[in-house]
Write a protein that holds these residues in place. Structure first.
Motif, PDB file in Angstrom:
ATOM      1  N   ALA A 173      17.326  11.575  -1.336  1.00  0.00           N
ATOM      2  CA  ALA A 173      17.335  12.321  -2.583  1.00  0.00           C
ATOM      3  C   ALA A 173      16.191  11.829  -3.461  1.00  0.00           C
ATOM      4  O   ALA A 173      16.402  11.032  -4.371  1.00  0.00           O
ATOM      5  CB  ALA A 173      18.674  12.155  -3.289  1.00  0.00           C
ATOM      6  N   PRO A 174      14.971  12.287  -3.176  1.00  0.00           N
ATOM      7  CA  PRO A 174      13.879  11.856  -4.052  1.00  0.00           C
ATOM      8  C   PRO A 174      14.095  12.403  -5.454  1.00  0.00           C
ATOM      9  O   PRO A 174      14.699  13.459  -5.645  1.00  0.00           O
ATOM     10  CB  PRO A 174      12.631  12.451  -3.410  1.00  0.00           C
ATOM     11  N   ARG A 175      13.643  11.664  -6.416  1.00  0.00           N
ATOM     12  CA  ARG A 175      13.726  12.112  -7.813  1.00  0.00           C
ATOM     13  C   ARG A 175      12.623  13.127  -8.072  1.00  0.00           C
ATOM     14  O   ARG A 175      11.629  13.176  -7.356  1.00  0.00           O
ATOM     15  CB  ARG A 175      13.587  10.914  -8.737  1.00  0.00           C
ATOM     16  N   ASP A 176      12.803  13.895  -9.120  1.00  0.00           N
ATOM     17  CA  ASP A 176      11.795  14.899  -9.474  1.00  0.00           C
ATOM     18  C   ASP A 176      10.432  14.267  -9.717  1.00  0.00           C
ATOM     19  O   ASP A 176       9.397  14.878  -9.469  1.00  0.00           O
ATOM     20  CB  ASP A 176      12.223  15.682 -10.716  1.00  0.00           C
ATOM     21  N   SER A 177      10.433  13.024 -10.181  1.00  0.00           N
ATOM     22  CA  SER A 177       9.176  12.344 -10.488  1.00  0.00           C
ATOM     23  C   SER A 177       8.556  11.652  -9.274  1.00  0.00           C
ATOM     24  O   SER A 177       7.420  11.179  -9.352  1.00  0.00           O
ATOM     25  CB  SER A 177       9.404  11.319 -11.598  1.00  0.00           C
ATOM     26  N   ASP A 178       9.263  11.580  -8.155  1.00  0.00           N
ATOM     27  CA  ASP A 178       8.722  10.955  -6.951  1.00  0.00           C
ATOM     28  C   ASP A 178       7.651  11.831  -6.323  1.00  0.00           C
ATOM     29  O   ASP A 178       7.752  13.054  -6.337  1.00  0.00           O
ATOM     30  CB  ASP A 178       9.821  10.726  -5.906  1.00  0.00           C
ATOM     31  N   VAL A 179       6.642  11.187  -5.748  1.00  0.00           N
ATOM     32  CA  VAL A 179       5.572  11.895  -5.058  1.00  0.00           C
ATOM     33  C   VAL A 179       5.682  11.575  -3.570  1.00  0.00           C
ATOM     34  O   VAL A 179       5.679  10.401  -3.184  1.00  0.00           O
ATOM     35  CB  VAL A 179       4.184  11.477  -5.598  1.00  0.00           C
ATOM     36  N   LEU A 180       5.790  12.619  -2.750  1.00  0.00           N
ATOM     37  CA  LEU A 180       5.849  12.441  -1.305  1.00  0.00           C
ATOM     38  C   LEU A 180       4.444  12.238  -0.756  1.00  0.00           C
ATOM     39  O   LEU A 180       3.463  12.661  -1.362  1.00  0.00           O
ATOM     40  CB  LEU A 180       6.495  13.657  -0.651  1.00  0.00           C
ATOM     41  N   PHE A 181       4.350  11.623   0.413  1.00  0.00           N
ATOM     42  CA  PHE A 181       3.070  11.372   1.060  1.00  0.00           C
ATOM     43  C   PHE A 181       2.817  12.409   2.143  1.00  0.00           C
ATOM     44  O   PHE A 181       3.744  12.858   2.819  1.00  0.00           O
ATOM     45  CB  PHE A 181       3.075  10.001   1.748  1.00  0.00           C
ATOM     46  N   GLU A 182       1.562  12.742   2.336  1.00  0.00           N
ATOM     47  CA  GLU A 182       1.167  13.482   3.525  1.00  0.00           C
ATOM     48  C   GLU A 182       1.109  12.461   4.660  1.00  0.00           C
ATOM     49  O   GLU A 182       0.902  11.267   4.439  1.00  0.00           O
ATOM     50  CB  GLU A 182      -0.185  14.148   3.321  1.00  0.00           C
ATOM     51  N   GLN A 183       1.289  12.929   5.876  1.00  0.00           N
ATOM     52  CA  GLN A 183       1.374  12.042   7.039  1.00  0.00           C
ATOM     53  C   GLN A 183       0.168  11.110   7.152  1.00  0.00           C
ATOM     54  O   GLN A 183       0.317   9.897   7.314  1.00  0.00           O
ATOM     55  CB  GLN A 183       1.522  12.871   8.308  1.00  0.00           C
ATOM     56  N   ALA A 184      -1.032  11.649   7.050  1.00  0.00           N
ATOM     57  CA  ALA A 184      -2.240  10.828   7.199  1.00  0.00           C
ATOM     58  C   ALA A 184      -2.348   9.784   6.087  1.00  0.00           C
ATOM     59  O   ALA A 184      -2.761   8.641   6.341  1.00  0.00           O
ATOM     60  CB  ALA A 184      -3.484  11.712   7.219  1.00  0.00           C
ATOM     61  N   ALA A 185      -1.971  10.145   4.885  1.00  0.00           N
ATOM     62  CA  ALA A 185      -2.049   9.205   3.764  1.00  0.00           C
ATOM     63  C   ALA A 185      -1.044   8.071   3.918  1.00  0.00           C
ATOM     64  O   ALA A 185      -1.361   6.906   3.650  1.00  0.00           O
ATOM     65  CB  ALA A 185      -1.827   9.947   2.446  1.00  0.00           C
ATOM     66  N   LEU A 186       0.162   8.388   4.354  1.00  0.00           N
ATOM     67  CA  LEU A 186       1.178   7.353   4.555  1.00  0.00           C
ATOM     68  C   LEU A 186       0.774   6.428   5.694  1.00  0.00           C
ATOM     69  O   LEU A 186       0.909   5.213   5.608  1.00  0.00           O
ATOM     70  CB  LEU A 186       2.544   7.995   4.820  1.00  0.00           C
ATOM     71  N   ASP A 187       0.240   7.006   6.753  1.00  0.00           N
ATOM     72  CA  ASP A 187      -0.222   6.207   7.885  1.00  0.00           C
ATOM     73  C   ASP A 187      -1.344   5.259   7.441  1.00  0.00           C
ATOM     74  O   ASP A 187      -1.326   4.073   7.762  1.00  0.00           O
ATOM     75  CB  ASP A 187      -0.694   7.118   9.015  1.00  0.00           C
ATOM     76  N   ALA A 188      -2.302   5.779   6.695  1.00  0.00           N
ATOM     77  CA  ALA A 188      -3.425   4.959   6.233  1.00  0.00           C
ATOM     78  C   ALA A 188      -2.953   3.852   5.286  1.00  0.00           C
ATOM     79  O   ALA A 188      -3.496   2.747   5.299  1.00  0.00           O
ATOM     80  CB  ALA A 188      -4.463   5.833   5.537  1.00  0.00           C
ATOM     81  N   LEU A 189      -1.948   4.136   4.488  1.00  0.00           N
ATOM     82  CA  LEU A 189      -1.428   3.158   3.540  1.00  0.00           C
ATOM     83  C   LEU A 189      -0.733   1.994   4.237  1.00  0.00           C
ATOM     84  O   LEU A 189      -0.907   0.840   3.853  1.00  0.00           O
ATOM     85  CB  LEU A 189      -0.449   3.838   2.572  1.00  0.00           C
ATOM     86  N   LEU A 190       0.039   2.297   5.285  1.00  0.00           N
ATOM     87  CA  LEU A 190       0.903   1.263   5.857  1.00  0.00           C
ATOM     88  C   LEU A 190       0.440   0.667   7.178  1.00  0.00           C
ATOM     89  O   LEU A 190       0.757  -0.482   7.479  1.00  0.00           O
ATOM     90  CB  LEU A 190       2.322   1.811   6.009  1.00  0.00           C
ATOM     91  N   ARG A 191      -0.287   1.413   7.980  1.00  0.00           N
ATOM     92  CA  ARG A 191      -0.707   0.870   9.287  1.00  0.00           C
ATOM     93  C   ARG A 191      -1.616  -0.340   9.047  1.00  0.00           C
ATOM     94  O   ARG A 191      -2.626  -0.261   8.359  1.00  0.00           O
ATOM     95  CB  ARG A 191      -1.427   1.933  10.109  1.00  0.00           C
ATOM     96  N   GLY A 192      -1.222  -1.477   9.622  1.00  0.00           N
ATOM     97  CA  GLY A 192      -1.971  -2.711   9.430  1.00  0.00           C
ATOM     98  C   GLY A 192      -1.602  -3.454   8.158  1.00  0.00           C
ATOM     99  O   GLY A 192      -2.225  -4.460   7.825  1.00  0.00           O
ATOM    100  N   ALA A 193      -0.576  -2.993   7.453  1.00  0.00           N
ATOM    101  CA  ALA A 193      -0.213  -3.584   6.164  1.00  0.00           C
ATOM    102  C   ALA A 193       1.175  -4.225   6.216  1.00  0.00           C
ATOM    103  O   ALA A 193       1.980  -3.952   7.101  1.00  0.00           O
ATOM    104  CB  ALA A 193      -0.233  -2.511   5.080  1.00  0.00           C
ATOM    105  N   THR A 194       1.424  -5.061   5.232  1.00  0.00           N
ATOM    106  CA  THR A 194       2.734  -5.665   5.022  1.00  0.00           C
ATOM    107  C   THR A 194       3.190  -5.290   3.623  1.00  0.00           C
ATOM    108  O   THR A 194       2.417  -5.411   2.665  1.00  0.00           O
ATOM    109  CB  THR A 194       2.660  -7.198   5.146  1.00  0.00           C
TER     110      THR A 194
END
Length: 118
Positions: free
Chosen positions: A21-42
């Motif tokens: 249940a995301p809040r109205d103010s939450d922003v969802l990620f596009e697949q490529a952006a989420l992958d770039a943000l987290l792959r290789g990250a902690t």
């Protein structure tokens, strides 16, 4: 009739069972952006637990206070979710969003929200 009912029980139920249940103010990620943000990250949660997303798709979650480590493999989906298949056979998918304060938030399938540290 019983065979038909049993067959229905064996069908996988896709993400319809999720309670995200995301809040109205939450922003969802596009697949490529989420992958770039987290792959290789902690990412570190406020209880000091850490999720590590390796470049090759491996995943670990290290519990706070020397509580052990869970091992698995992650997949970035196209609906702002990351699914993890653990080596134990367990699996889970979580929704990743950016809140109105710019924090990365992990929302579990039961609707619990876990903010991460910057």
């Amino acid at each position: 009739m019983i065979r038909f009912a049993l067959a229905l029980c064996l069908l996988p139920i896709p993400l319809a069972a999720q309670q995200w249940a995301p809040r109205d103010s939450d922003v969802l990620f596009e697949q490529a952006a989420l992958d770039a943000l987290l792959r290789g990250a902690t990412i570190t949660f406020f209880d000091d637990g850490q999720s590590q997303f390796f470049e090759d798709g491996r995943y670990t979650y290290t519990y706070a206070n020397d509580g052990g480590t869970g091992y698995g493999y992650f997949t970035v989906e196209n609906d702002s979710t990351i699914c993890i298949d653990f080596v134990t056979g367990a699996a889970r998918c979580d929704l990743y969003v950016r809140d109105d304060q710019g924090r990365l938030i992990v929302i579990t399938d039961s609707g619990d929200r876990f903010p991460t540290r910057p």
